[in-house]
Structures are given as structure tokens and as C-alpha cells.
Design an enzyme around this catalytic site. Structure first.
Site, short mmCIF file in Angstrom:
data_model
loop_
_atom_site.label_atom_id
_atom_site.label_comp_id
_atom_site.label_asym_id
_atom_site.label_seq_id
_atom_site.Cartn_x
_atom_site.Cartn_y
_atom_site.Cartn_z
N HIS A 188 -42.23 42.52 7.77
CA HIS A 188 -41.91 43.16 6.49
C HIS A 188 -42.05 44.66 6.54
O HIS A 188 -41.40 45.38 5.79
CB HIS A 188 -42.72 42.52 5.36
N GLU A 430 -34.20 28.94 3.60
CA GLU A 430 -34.88 29.61 4.71
C GLU A 430 -35.77 28.66 5.50
O GLU A 430 -36.56 29.09 6.32
CB GLU A 430 -35.66 30.83 4.23
N ASP A 454 -36.72 33.91 8.02
CA ASP A 454 -37.56 32.71 8.09
C ASP A 454 -36.78 31.53 8.67
O ASP A 454 -37.35 30.71 9.39
CB ASP A 454 -38.12 32.36 6.70
N CYS A 501 -29.30 36.90 2.78
CA CYS A 501 -30.12 38.07 2.45
C CYS A 501 -31.13 38.39 3.53
O CYS A 501 -31.91 39.33 3.40
CB CYS A 501 -30.80 37.91 1.10
#
Ligand code: PEP
Ligand code: MG
Length: 560
Positions: A188, A430, A454, A501
Site C-alpha cells: 500500500h 479479489e 489481492d 481497480c
């Protein structure tokens, strides 16, 4: 000149002084004092400074987010001078002859334990507050900078690694680029660097030495090159590259206002991923059609306590109104795994990526979910909101989450609070489970958005955080791409739209593939919007489709 090679995870060239991230010291010294009056005075001075700092933070929060946000810091200030708390510290110093640091640290542990063992959730949450306040006083006593950048000029920030919570709290105007010893491209922190449009390089190991602090470094986020004290020739070359990038950007800027349509007339929506309402400026600047993923957990990471309904409402309302009626897909809280938040007091887990995270936390702690869903529906009156749930594996989870939406809509109706009755509700795909049962899930929701970060991690059983697994973490693996095609087909058979996304959405090597399977929306970092638009406009799906689909299926010629 020293040359260092890392892995570029956010493109762009940056030049500036090297600065090592300051993290508050975690070890507290412990010794016996003889002059207890002097030690007590040291504590009182630190306590006073902490109260002044908290007052300033409260004012800043009031100006930026209103009274509710300010209250948190005001409560912390009150806690810092709480009589019981102060008396316990005083006893430790005067009777036990402990130094101030050890006295504060012991008292914090004692009070935190007491709060945590209470039945009432409100008091349990105070455990994090007392730790936070004590951490501030300890930081002042030890002279440690409380994490961050204490420099008058913008810097290239170097760190061993940065947790998402540390990254969100940085003063972005002070940062020209990031370098980390460890990290991974799909962590992240790397994602945040891309969202902020800041060049970033990871995985340099121990190559940066403390004596390099303050020296000029040039980093190239496209190839992972780092130059420390560059010689004239290398410096000129890098500055030229910076100029070329500016020119390239000018060319891309000409695509603003143009549609995302292929040569043969197929359209795709290009949206942005954001982590805060402040990122909307970059979304608009890059002419994206909407926001495809607002990672709402970054709001939580930025707070010292559960953000209340009002605070969240203001943040969502700001994003929606600033987007001026363009769609904003807000994902409900997705913490756990690498995104840990102290005040949630989550127990340590052996396998946090497979543990209590995201929608699982929301369904297990409905009071937290309820607050967020109320804030979201209230904000829906100010723009075009869609709500999305992360980490779904089963139909029942989606039904339970949707029930919370229905409950909130009923409440708001009864309270006469306006909201949009047509908010679309979707889920992230995901996990392999969600992809495989996407035919069933498609009947429950209005849209799918594929979280390929993920999805890759779980499909390939490969930790997205672990840089050493780099070559095993392959989002182009046919196992991932076949799942995406399956999800896309199931969505369309059931008349709903499907987007991507995850970071893969911006991978130009796969744009032809995504167009060939009919993806409806690609949500990417703001800086990737125009390059992606360019790629879409250059593509003729009729020409590329057959090969793209064969590659996706991983035919015998593809190396797996
Ligand atoms: C993903 O998993 O691809 C995703 C978009 O969510 P996050 O990266 O925040 O886990
Ligand atoms: Mg995810």
C-alpha cells in the site's frame, strides 16, 4: 558518485537532499534517579508541551474537519493532565525513584490494561488513547521526532519500510520521492506513492548509509536508479530526462477532454483510485471520468480513534461534491493484513492476510459498519455515490452487508435525512472464491470491481508484501487472467458492469486483453489516466482480440 539499483514502483525523476525517516524510539530507558524533584519537573515540562501540541492539533483538526475531529485531541489533552494518571506517575518518580520515561511508560501500560479489561466498548477504546498520549509525552522526554520529516526543504525520503499508517500521515509537500530498503510494488505504500504521483524506489537493502544524509540524490522511479552526489555528466543526463518527461506530459495533456474510445469504436471508462478527498484534485487534473476506488480505510488510518459518523460524512461529502456529479465508488473499510490500526485492538494473527480483515471485521463488529454506512448514505445526497464491499468470498456476506444498507436507509427515512435511493452497491472480486462463484454473486449486486492485487496474492498463494517473492508474484499468470475473463463473462451474462481497480488496470501490456474481454471500467492512479487513454485510442480490438485471448488462456506457447 555512488550508483544504487533498486526497483522502481512509481515513475518520475526527482532530485533533492536525502533524508532518513525519523521513527519515535520504541525502547524506553530505565534508571534510578536521586534528584526526584528535578525528575518530576522534567515530566511536568514534557506534559505541558504535550498539552500545547494537542491544543494546536485540535485547532488544525477543527479548521480542516470540524468540531468532532477536534474533540479527539481535546480529550487527549485532558487525559494528559488527568489527576489519577499524574499521581501514578508522581508516585513512580518520588517513591520508586524511577526516571520520568520509565514512570510514564509503566503508568501508560497500567492504565491501558485497566481500560482494555473493562466491559464497556467506549472505555476499552480509551486504552489506545492513553497509549497515544503517553507516547507523545515520551517522545518529548526522549527528544525523538514523532515519525515524519523535520526539514525546512522538500526531501527524498529514505526508510527501512513505511507502514501505510506512517505514509498517510506524512506532510506530502515535504516529499519529492521515496526510497525504501524493503517493500514490494503492490504494497500500500507503493500504491500511495503512485496515487500521490511521487517517484518511488523500493528494495535497495542496506545500500544507503547514514553518512549520506543531506547529500543530493537523484532517483528515477521508472528504472529504479539512484545516484548519490551525481557527477556533472550523470546529473545533466537525469535533468534532461526530467525535461523529456515534462514534454511527454504536455503531449498527454492534449488528450484531456477526448473520449476513451478504441479505433473500432469500443468505449471504456477510465476512473481513478484515491485514498482521501484531497486526491480528487489530481483526479480532475488528469481528466478521469470518476473515482473507481476510494480506499476509505485511509481515513481510519489517519485518526487516533474510530472516526465518527460526522467526520466520515464530511470526508465523503467533500469527495462527492468536489467530483461534481461524476461517479465515486467508495469502498467500505478494508483494514487488517498490512493495514493495521492500533485502536481497533485486533489480536495478533499468524496469517493476517487470511484473517480478520475488511468486510469480515465489518460483519463481526456491526457498530463500526453501521457508522460508516450511515455516513455514506448521508453523503449520497451530495453526488453520485456507489458503495463497494471488499474481500468477499460468499453470497451470505454480501446479503448481510446489504441488510445493513437497508437498515440505514430505513433509519434515515424515519429521521427525515435526505439520501440517494439509487446508490449502486457492488463488490470487489479479489479472492479466487468470489471469482469462481461470480455467476451467483452477480445476481446480488450492481457491479463488480476486480482487485487484482489481492486476487493475484490469493490465486498464486504469494504474499504481495514480500519483495523477495518478486518473480513468483506474477499478475500476468494465466490463472489470474482466466479468472478475470470468467468474472467478466459472468457479470455481462447477468447484466452488470465490471471494472478492474487493482494495479493491473494501469498495465499497458494488458490493455488490449482487457478491452478484448470487454472490461467496462479501469480504475488507476491519477497519473496513469492519460497514458491509458492514449493506449485505448491506439487500439483496434478487431485486430488484437484473437491473440490477446489466446495469450490470456495461456496456450501451450506461453511460459507459465
Ligand atoms: C486489490 O486488492 O487489488 C485492491 C484494489 O485493493 P487493495 O490494494 O487496497 O487491497
Ligand atoms: Mg484488496
Amino acid at each position: 558518485m555512488i550508483t544504487i539499483q533498486g526497483k522502481g514502483v512509481s515513475t518520475g525523476v526527482a532530485l533533492g537532499p536525502l533524508y532518513f525517516y525519523q521513527r519515535a524510539k520504541s525502547t524506553v530507558s530505565r534508571y534510578t534517579v536521586t534528584d526526584t524533584d528535578a525528575e518530576w519537573a522534567r515530566f511536568k515540562a514534557a506534559q505541558e508541551k504535550a498539552i500545547v501540541e494537542l491544543g494546536e492539533l485540535a485547532e488544525k483538526a477543527r479548521a480542516e474537519a470540524g468540531d468532532e475531529a477536534a474533540m479527539l485531541f481535546e480529550t487527549h489533552a485532558m487525559m494528559a493532565e488527568d489527576l489519577d494518571y499524574e499521581e501514578t506517575i508522581q508516585n513512580a518518580i518520588t517513591e520508586n525513584k524511577l526516571n520520568a520515561e520509565a514512570a510514564v511508560s509503566d503508568t501508560a501500560a497500567q492504565f491501558a490494561e485497566m481500560f482494555a479489561s473493562m466491559d464497556d466498548a467506549y472505555f476499552q477504546a480509551r486504552a489506545a488513547d492513553v497509549k497515544d498520549v503517553s507516547g507523545r509525552i515520551l517522545g518529548i522526554l526522549t527528544g525523538a521526532v514523532q515519525g515524519g520529516v523535520d526539514s525546512p526543504v522538500p526531501v527524498i525520503l529514505a526508510a527501512d519500510d513505511l507502514a501505510p499508517s506512517e505514509t498517510v500521515q506524512l506532510d506530502k509537500s515535504k516529499i519529492l520521492g521515496f526510497i525504501t530498503e524493503g517493500g514490494s510494488g503492490s504494497s500500500h505504500t507503493a500504491i500511495l506513492a503512485r496515487t500521490m504521483g511521487i517517484p518511488a524506489i523500493i528494495g535497495v537493502g542496506g545500500a544507503l548509509k547514514p553518512e549520506m544524509a543531506g547529500h543530493e540524490v537523484i532517483i528515477d522511479g521508472s528504472n529504479g536508479n539512484i545516484l548519490v552526489d551525481a557527477d556533472e555528466a550523470a546529473r545533466t543526463k537525469m535533468l534532461q530526462k526530467m525535461e523529456e518527461q515534462k514534454k511527454m506530459q504536455a503531449l498527454l495533456d492534449e488528450l484531456k477532454g477526448k473520449p476513451n474510445v478504441t479505433k473500432d469504436g469500443q468505449s471504456v471508462r477510465i476512473y481513478c483510485n484515491i485514498g482521501s478527498p484531497d486526491d480528487v484534485a489530481a483526479v480532475l487534473k488528469n481528466d478521469a471520468g470518476g473515482v473507481g476506488l476510494f480506499r476509505s480505510e485511509f481515513l481510519y488510518l489517519n485518526c487516533d480513534d474510530y472516526p465518527d459518523e460526522e467526520y466520515q460524512f464530511e470526508a465523503y461529502k467533500k469527495a462527492l461534491s468536489d467530483m461534481g456529479g461524476r461517479e465515486v465508488v467508495i469502498r467500505t473499510l478494508d483494514i487488517g493484513a498490512d493495514k493495521q490500526i492500533g485502536y481497533f485492538n485486533l489480536p495478533n494473527e499468524e496469517n493476517p492476510a487470511l484473517g480478520n480483515r475488511a468486510l469480515r471485521i465489518c460483519l463481526n463488529r456491526p457498530e463500526i459498519f453501521h457508522t460508516q454506512i450511515r455516513a455514506l448514505y448521508r453523503a449520497s445526497a451530495f453526488g453520485k455515490l456507489s458503495i463497494m464491499f471488499p474481500m468477499v468470498t460468499s453470497v451470505w456476506e454480501v446479503r448481510e452487508a446489504k441488510k445493513m444498507c437497508e437498515r440505514v436507509k430505513k433509519e434515515l427515512t424515519a429521521e427525515g435525512i435526505p439520501f440517494d435511493n439509487d446508490v449502486e452497491v457492488g463488490i470487489m472480486i479479489e479472492t479466487p472464491a468470489a471469482a469462481i462463484i461470480s455467476d451467483r454473486l452477480a445476481k446480488e449486486v450492481d457491479f463488480f470491481s476486480c482487485g487484482t492485487n489481492d486476487l493475484t496474492q490469493y490465486t498464486l498463494a504469494c504474499d504481495r508484501q514480500n519483495n523477495d517473492l518478486g518473480r513468483f508474484f506474477n499478475p500476468h499468470h494465466p490463472a489470474v487472467l482466466r479468472l478475470l475473463k470468467m468474472v467478466c463473462d459472468n457479470a455481462h451474462k447477468n447484466g452488470i458492469w465490471v471494472g478492474i481497480c487493482g494495479e493491473l488496470g494501469a498495465d499497458l501490456a494488458l490493455t488490449e486483453t482487457f478491452l478484448s474481454i470487454g472490461i467496462d471500467e479501469l480504475s488507476v492512479s491519477p497519473r496513469s489516466v492519460l497514458p491509458l487513454r492514449q493506449k485505448v485510442r491506439e487500439t483496434d480490438v478487431r485486430v488484437v482480440r484473437e491473440k490477446a485471448l489466446a495469450d490470456l488462456m495461456g496456450d501451450a506457447n506461453t511460459e507459465i
